[in-house]
Design a protein around this motif. Sequence first.
Motif, PDB file in Angstrom:
ATOM      1  N   ASP A 231      55.553 -39.941  88.308  1.00 45.11           N
ATOM      2  CA  ASP A 231      56.422 -39.646  87.177  1.00 45.11           C
ATOM      3  C   ASP A 231      55.623 -39.239  85.938  1.00 45.11           C
ATOM      4  N   PHE A 232      54.478 -39.861  85.750  1.00 47.45           N
ATOM      5  CA  PHE A 232      53.598 -39.554  84.628  1.00 47.45           C
ATOM      6  C   PHE A 232      52.318 -40.360  84.801  1.00 47.45           C
ATOM      7  N   GLY A 233      51.368 -40.161  83.886  1.00 43.03           N
ATOM      8  CA  GLY A 233      50.119 -40.898  83.971  1.00 43.03           C
ATOM      9  C   GLY A 233      49.496 -41.108  82.608  1.00 43.03           C
ATOM     10  N   PHE A 234      48.605 -42.091  82.542  1.00 40.66           N
ATOM     11  CA  PHE A 234      47.904 -42.424  81.305  1.00 40.66           C
ATOM     12  C   PHE A 234      46.399 -42.410  81.542  1.00 40.66           C
ATOM     13  N   ASP A 239      36.549 -47.324  74.981  1.00 38.59           N
ATOM     14  CA  ASP A 239      36.799 -48.691  74.528  1.00 38.59           C
ATOM     15  C   ASP A 239      38.282 -49.024  74.459  1.00 38.59           C
ATOM     16  N   GLY A 240      39.129 -48.198  75.082  1.00 33.98           N
ATOM     17  CA  GLY A 240      40.522 -48.560  75.300  1.00 33.98           C
ATOM     18  C   GLY A 240      41.396 -48.614  74.063  1.00 33.98           C
ATOM     19  N   ASP A 241      40.992 -47.915  72.993  1.00 34.60           N
ATOM     20  CA  ASP A 241      41.894 -47.866  71.840  1.00 34.60           C
ATOM     21  C   ASP A 241      42.583 -46.516  71.695  1.00 34.60           C
ATOM     22  N   ARG A 242      42.265 -45.565  72.584  1.00 39.15           N
ATOM     23  CA  ARG A 242      42.934 -44.253  72.541  1.00 39.15           C
ATOM     24  C   ARG A 242      43.537 -43.959  73.905  1.00 39.15           C
ATOM     25  N   ILE A 243      44.738 -43.387  73.878  1.00 40.02           N
ATOM     26  CA  ILE A 243      45.472 -43.090  75.107  1.00 40.02           C
ATOM     27  C   ILE A 243      45.691 -41.589  75.240  1.00 40.02           C
ATOM     28  N   SER A 322      44.417 -37.738  68.201  1.00 38.02           N
ATOM     29  CA  SER A 322      43.431 -38.096  69.217  1.00 38.02           C
ATOM     30  C   SER A 322      43.869 -39.225  70.130  1.00 38.02           C
ATOM     31  N   GLY A 323      45.068 -39.795  69.912  1.00 35.46           N
ATOM     32  CA  GLY A 323      45.578 -40.802  70.832  1.00 35.46           C
ATOM     33  C   GLY A 323      45.439 -42.231  70.365  1.00 35.46           C
ATOM     34  N   HIS A 324      44.936 -42.458  69.141  1.00 33.30           N
ATOM     35  CA  HIS A 324      45.040 -43.792  68.548  1.00 33.30           C
ATOM     36  C   HIS A 324      46.500 -43.995  68.148  1.00 33.30           C
ATOM     37  N   ILE A 325      47.152 -45.028  68.665  1.00 33.91           N
ATOM     38  CA  ILE A 325      48.522 -45.342  68.265  1.00 33.91           C
ATOM     39  C   ILE A 325      48.538 -46.795  67.784  1.00 33.91           C
ATOM     40  N   PHE A 326      49.075 -46.983  66.585  1.00 33.86           N
ATOM     41  CA  PHE A 326      49.018 -48.260  65.885  1.00 33.86           C
ATOM     42  C   PHE A 326      50.433 -48.819  65.762  1.00 33.86           C
ATOM     43  N   PHE A 327      50.593 -50.090  66.109  1.00 31.70           N
ATOM     44  CA  PHE A 327      51.915 -50.711  66.092  1.00 31.70           C
ATOM     45  C   PHE A 327      51.895 -51.908  65.148  1.00 31.70           C
ATOM     46  N   ALA A 328      52.695 -51.828  64.080  1.00 35.74           N
ATOM     47  CA  ALA A 328      52.866 -52.980  63.204  1.00 35.74           C
ATOM     48  C   ALA A 328      54.180 -53.696  63.510  1.00 35.74           C
ATOM     49  N   HIS A 329      55.241 -52.933  63.854  1.00 38.61           N
ATOM     50  CA  HIS A 329      56.511 -53.548  64.226  1.00 38.61           C
ATOM     51  C   HIS A 329      56.370 -54.228  65.582  1.00 38.61           C
ATOM     52  N   TYR A 339      48.759 -51.197  75.095  1.00 34.39           N
ATOM     53  CA  TYR A 339      50.066 -51.516  74.520  1.00 34.39           C
ATOM     54  C   TYR A 339      50.882 -50.245  74.305  1.00 34.39           C
ATOM     55  N   ALA A 340      50.220 -49.169  73.903  1.00 33.14           N
ATOM     56  CA  ALA A 340      50.915 -47.897  73.738  1.00 33.14           C
ATOM     57  C   ALA A 340      51.529 -47.452  75.064  1.00 33.14           C
ATOM     58  N   ALA A 341      50.809 -47.648  76.161  1.00 30.90           N
ATOM     59  CA  ALA A 341      51.346 -47.281  77.474  1.00 30.90           C
ATOM     60  C   ALA A 341      52.615 -48.070  77.777  1.00 30.90           C
ATOM     61  N   VAL A 342      52.587 -49.373  77.512  1.00 31.41           N
ATOM     62  CA  VAL A 342      53.765 -50.216  77.761  1.00 31.41           C
ATOM     63  C   VAL A 342      54.936 -49.764  76.891  1.00 31.41           C
TER      64      VAL A 342
END
Length: 456
Positions: A231-234, A239-243, A322-329, A339-342
């Motif tokens: 269906d898709f891929g990641f 260092d696992g902070d960019r997706i 570049s794929g850094h995604i930051f979540f505050a909520h 976490y971005a993948a989830v």
Amino acid sequence: MTHRFHPTILRDYDIRGTVGDTLNEADARAIGHSFATRVRRAGGRRVAVGRDGRTSSPMLEAALIDGLVAGGVDVVRTGLGPSPMLYFAEATLEVDAGVQVTGSHNPAGDNGFKLVLANESFFGDDIRDLARVAETGDWEQGTGSVTDASVREDYVARLLAGHAGGAYRVGWDAGNGAAGPVIEQLTRLLPGEHHLLHTEVDGTFPNHHPDPTVPANLADLRALIARERLDFGFAFDGDGDRIGAVDARGRIVWGDQMLALLAEPLLREVPGATVVADVKSSNALFDRVRALGGRAVMAKSGHSQIKALMRQEGAAIAAELSGHIFFAHDYYGFDDAAYAAVRLIRAIDLSGCTLAELVDRLPATCASPELRIAVPEDRRLAIVEEVRARVQDNGADIDSTDGLRVSTNDGWWLLRASNTQAAITLRAEARDEAGLDRLLATIDRQLALSGVSREA
């Protein structure tokens, strides 16, 4: 006793250099001693330390810890893992600061340090102050302790907390980076069918370099998706902070597009929320956020810059191209690719569509990927300023949030100095291919006037 760092390793939002050339064991020890000094003077006493999977990371970690202990702080080692796991440890353990030994997406011979103090990024003038402390020998002294903490299980459990996404057939490419063991554990717990690539940590990166912004590095994932009809891929950086993400048709979903997909369910839950995106992001993203009732804010590129701006603006979510995604909520405010993948799986499930269908719905634009051109370190900033002076003389419409973003009738183009390598980066976006060609030709003319070729 004093210590002087090679000036090129003190980047705007972290510390990076080439091991054995601009960065060595003595530097790591001095960084530890200087950071311990800053931690103690801020009233802190305990520091979490993690490392990525590069071959030089154990050596640098040991020297860093020596320096931290000599500065009188107690160290809690979290071991091998992605940077977000270290950030999680800093946010949830009884510590006052954190350091991740990592070279992120740089070449295998590079390495460095990402620092956090009191749940906030330690960057800019603070990093430069470490050099002042070391050069003057203005160090606190003491004898700290060293203990170990196993945080991976708690971290993976937090990644999945409250997750109710559907069951999909997903490909995962860890690129032999530090996120591999986390991805293995995460996918055992996620519903669906999961196909894993390159999860064994290997700092020589034998399969491909772990930088998902480079299309060639996604070839293995795209082939897996096509072969298994997923269906898709990641994909993940070192260092696992960019997706990186790829849909069922093999199309790359860039960071600003991922943010557009994530913003929709978030803005339903938090109407009017602030969404931050970096200067490299598409106009279509900012327009989409506003159309959904959100407040769109443009930021300088750089994980530390964006985290600081998110706090300042009270933003719920942010991303870089570049794929850094930051979540505050519902999360801690840092960039976390797993976490971005989830969260992306959840957003896809809530939409009732496939990822490919969601990508089809995004506004059609013609954009270059982020292009990186190696230049001498002493020319990195100068080239951008030379181009700025010339286009200003021509009366161009310039946004100076970060470097220069020039708007024209065709669209816009961006030129900025990299904060992580001796390079300049550029990007352009237009309504059609002809317009993109014109924008890229304009950039090429300007670079040529400064003695640089995009084709070099």
